[in-house]
Design a protein around this motif. Structure first.
Motif, PDB file in Angstrom:
ATOM      1  N   ASN A  85     -24.558  17.590  -1.801  1.00 47.73           N
ATOM      2  CA  ASN A  85     -25.618  18.173  -2.627  1.00 47.73           C
ATOM      3  C   ASN A  85     -26.310  17.113  -3.476  1.00 47.73           C
ATOM      4  N   PHE A  86     -26.346  15.889  -2.987  1.00 44.72           N
ATOM      5  CA  PHE A  86     -27.036  14.801  -3.680  1.00 44.72           C
ATOM      6  C   PHE A  86     -27.612  13.836  -2.656  1.00 44.72           C
ATOM      7  N   VAL A  87     -28.458  12.937  -3.144  1.00 42.92           N
ATOM      8  CA  VAL A  87     -29.100  11.944  -2.286  1.00 42.92           C
ATOM      9  C   VAL A  87     -28.983  10.582  -2.958  1.00 42.92           C
ATOM     10  N   LEU A  88     -28.600   9.568  -2.196  1.00 42.93           N
ATOM     11  CA  LEU A  88     -28.569   8.195  -2.679  1.00 42.93           C
ATOM     12  C   LEU A  88     -29.839   7.490  -2.227  1.00 42.93           C
TER      13      LEU A  88
ATOM     14  N   ARG B  11     -41.226   4.987   1.442  1.00 39.00           N
ATOM     15  CA  ARG B  11     -40.527   3.781   1.887  1.00 39.00           C
ATOM     16  C   ARG B  11     -39.301   3.460   1.036  1.00 39.00           C
ATOM     17  N   VAL B  12     -38.581   4.506   0.635  1.00 39.45           N
ATOM     18  CA  VAL B  12     -37.314   4.332  -0.067  1.00 39.45           C
ATOM     19  C   VAL B  12     -36.189   4.482   0.952  1.00 39.45           C
ATOM     20  N   ASP B  13     -35.295   3.520   0.984  1.00 33.82           N
ATOM     21  CA  ASP B  13     -34.169   3.542   1.925  1.00 33.82           C
ATOM     22  C   ASP B  13     -33.192   4.627   1.487  1.00 33.82           C
ATOM     23  N   THR B  14     -33.042   5.656   2.302  1.00 30.94           N
ATOM     24  CA  THR B  14     -32.231   6.820   1.939  1.00 30.94           C
ATOM     25  C   THR B  14     -31.388   7.249   3.132  1.00 30.94           C
ATOM     26  N   PRO B  15     -30.061   7.107   3.055  1.00 28.95           N
ATOM     27  CA  PRO B  15     -29.222   7.561   4.172  1.00 28.95           C
ATOM     28  C   PRO B  15     -29.211   9.077   4.273  1.00 28.95           C
ATOM     29  N   ASP B  16     -28.933   9.586   5.467  1.00 25.41           N
ATOM     30  CA  ASP B  16     -28.734  11.029   5.616  1.00 25.41           C
ATOM     31  C   ASP B  16     -27.609  11.469   4.687  1.00 25.41           C
TER      32      ASP B  16
ATOM     33  N   THR C 298       0.838  -1.204   0.000  1.00 26.35           N
ATOM     34  CA  THR C 298       0.000   0.000   0.000  1.00 26.35           C
ATOM     35  C   THR C 298       0.869   1.248   0.000  1.00 26.35           C
ATOM     36  N   LYS C 299       0.681   2.095  -1.004  1.00 22.87           N
ATOM     37  CA  LYS C 299       1.431   3.344  -1.103  1.00 22.87           C
ATOM     38  C   LYS C 299       0.568   4.566  -0.815  1.00 22.87           C
ATOM     39  N   ILE C 300      -0.716   4.506  -1.203  1.00 28.70           N
ATOM     40  CA  ILE C 300      -1.614   5.642  -1.023  1.00 28.70           C
ATOM     41  C   ILE C 300      -2.955   5.128  -0.509  1.00 28.70           C
ATOM     42  N   VAL C 301      -3.534   5.839   0.450  1.00 30.70           N
ATOM     43  CA  VAL C 301      -4.898   5.579   0.900  1.00 30.70           C
ATOM     44  C   VAL C 301      -5.744   6.796   0.547  1.00 30.70           C
ATOM     45  N   PHE C 302      -6.832   6.562  -0.195  1.00 29.07           N
ATOM     46  CA  PHE C 302      -7.760   7.627  -0.560  1.00 29.07           C
ATOM     47  C   PHE C 302      -9.012   7.514   0.289  1.00 29.07           C
ATOM     48  N   LEU C 303      -9.345   8.583   0.965  1.00 31.69           N
ATOM     49  CA  LEU C 303     -10.543   8.652   1.797  1.00 31.69           C
ATOM     50  C   LEU C 303     -11.428   9.772   1.287  1.00 31.69           C
ATOM     51  N   CYS C 304     -12.614   9.435   0.838  1.00 33.56           N
ATOM     52  CA  CYS C 304     -13.569  10.421   0.332  1.00 33.56           C
ATOM     53  C   CYS C 304     -14.557  10.739   1.454  1.00 33.56           C
ATOM     54  N   ASN C 305     -14.512  11.966   1.957  1.00 32.24           N
ATOM     55  CA  ASN C 305     -15.359  12.333   3.092  1.00 32.24           C
ATOM     56  C   ASN C 305     -15.784  13.790   2.989  1.00 32.24           C
ATOM     57  N   PRO C 306     -17.092  14.084   2.842  1.00 34.82           N
ATOM     58  CA  PRO C 306     -18.229  13.167   2.714  1.00 34.82           C
ATOM     59  C   PRO C 306     -18.093  12.268   1.479  1.00 34.82           C
ATOM     60  N   GLY C 307     -18.775  11.139   1.552  1.00 31.10           N
ATOM     61  CA  GLY C 307     -18.632  10.135   0.499  1.00 31.10           C
ATOM     62  C   GLY C 307     -19.475  10.412  -0.719  1.00 31.10           C
ATOM     63  N   ASN C 308     -18.969  10.010  -1.856  1.00 33.51           N
ATOM     64  CA  ASN C 308     -19.691  10.043  -3.125  1.00 33.51           C
ATOM     65  C   ASN C 308     -19.602   8.642  -3.732  1.00 33.51           C
ATOM     66  N   PRO C 309     -20.720   7.947  -3.922  1.00 38.32           N
ATOM     67  CA  PRO C 309     -22.093   8.441  -4.081  1.00 38.32           C
ATOM     68  C   PRO C 309     -22.995   8.300  -2.849  1.00 38.32           C
ATOM     69  N   THR C 310     -22.426   7.998  -1.691  1.00 40.77           N
ATOM     70  CA  THR C 310     -23.281   7.689  -0.547  1.00 40.77           C
ATOM     71  C   THR C 310     -23.829   8.917   0.155  1.00 40.77           C
ATOM     72  N   GLY C 311     -23.046  10.007   0.200  1.00 44.05           N
ATOM     73  CA  GLY C 311     -23.454  11.198   0.929  1.00 44.05           C
ATOM     74  C   GLY C 311     -23.197  11.120   2.422  1.00 44.05           C
TER      75      GLY C 311
END
Length: 355
Positions: free
Chosen positions: A295-298, A286-291, A145-158
């Motif tokens: 600027n998007f919603v999964l 009744r759609v499962d939608t995380p907080d 492992t040379k690089i760790v990428f952390l996407c926060n807030p996450g895309n596409p999860t939000g």
């Protein structure tokens, strides 16, 4: 027949969003629902007579504006044609054949493409409940492992993790592993997550923080991203950047946008209000939608067939969301937040299609 080098020939092209036809309203690109700052637009128009000239390769005014807003050292800021350029150059500088670039289940897909360009292996750590798991990232780290990428807030999860988790990740990672914190949507979460805590990690010399003006600042078309780099790492990445990568108008627009923080905060506030109202509407269906902290919603539907049914209904009514099959979430659609009437219309179509 002239053939490309083998690893390029084996690559798939980076998957772009399907934008539909000319009469389609796109909710697929995570673009801003609101226009850029009027001051930014005026600044761009004011420099159009300078188009015969090459842009300043050091972005001095833009760097100074970013540094002023975030209380950073301008010498450690690099600007790119979107954060994509910076990500690509960073991987080219610090990974190669046989190395591992570690992301997460639903991390930014371009990191995989950039890794393939240098014949590095892109490895994914598990996410839990559509949220980054620091423990799973650490478990996936190996000697390669040379690089760790952390996407926060996450895309596409939000979804978002607290700064304390990021600090624990950096403290636990080996010192010879570069941590890249991609904060493309951070402005939507900064109020609850002090950005200074993450920027301070750069002082260690082993962490880079990325941001962009494409989202909260409404400048996707200007293609301006930036990163905060340790001096040594920034020096290596700078060698690979196009020396005239951001046009004169784009630099002027981005600089003025950074100075107009009140406009950006107002856009974030209005976007969040429309987003949260839309989430309530689809949850009522009744759609499962995380907080979401972006600027998007999964939206996760009960199965793949239902997601496809909803997608077809939206398309029939001139709306286009982003299918998530490429992220191994084929039962999901991602909706960029647009104006309130458009989001109300989308929610009504979804509810009708489900019932």
């Amino acid at each position: 027949m002239i053939k490309p080098v083998s690893h390029v020939g084996a690559m798939a092209a980076y998957a772009l969003a399907d934008l539909g036809g000319p009469d389609t309203i796109s909710l697929a690109q995570n673009e801003s629902a609101f226009p850029a700052s009027p001051a930014a637009i005026a600044a761009g128009r004011a420099v159009m007579d300078q188009l015969p000239l090459y842009p300043d390769p050091e972005w001095p005014e833009l760097r100074a504006a970013i540094a002023d807003v975030h209380a950073l050292d301008p010498a450690r800021i690099l600007c790119g044609a979107g954060s994509m350029e910076l990500i690509g150059c960073l991987i080219r500088a610090y990974a190669g054949p046989g190395d591992h670039v570690l992301g997460t289940d639903y991390g930014y897909a371009f990191v995989s493409s950039a890794s393939a360009q240098v014949r590095a292996d892109y490895v994914k750590a598990r996410e839990v409940d559509l949220t980054v798991s620091i423990d799973d990232i650490l478990s996936a780290v190996t000697a390669k492992t040379k690089i760790v990428f952390l996407c926060n807030p996450g895309n596409p999860t939000g979804t978002v993790i607290p700064n304390a988790d990021i600090l624990r990740l950096r403290e636990t990672l080996p010192e010879n592993v570069l941590l890249v914190v991609d904060q493309a949507y951070a402005e939507f979460a900064d109020e609850a997550h002090d950005p200074a805590e993450v920027f301070a990690l750069v002082e260690r010399g082993d962490t880079v923080v990325m941001r962009t003006l494409s989202k909260a600042y409404g400048l996707a078309g200007a293609r301006v991203g930036w990163g905060y780099f340790p001096t040594a790492i920034g020096g290596e990445v700078r060698k690979l950047l196009n020396p005239n990568n951001i046009s004169i108008p784009a630099q002027a627009i981005a600089t003025a946008a950074m100075h107009d923080q009140s406009h950006m905060r107002d856009v974030v506030r209005q976007t969040a209000g429309i987003r949260d109202a839309f989430i309530q509407q689809v949850r009522a269906a009744r759609v499962d939608t995380p907080d979401s902290h972006t600027n998007f919603v999964l939206m996760r539907f009960r199965d793949v067939d239902t997601a496809q049914k909803i997608d077809a209904a939206l398309r029939k009514n001139g709306l286009m969301m982003r299918g998530m099959g490429g992220y191994n979430l084929p039962d999901c659609l991602r909706a960029t937040i647009c104006s309130a009437p458009i989001m109300d219309r989308a929610a009504a179509i979804i509810k009708e299609a489900l019932t």
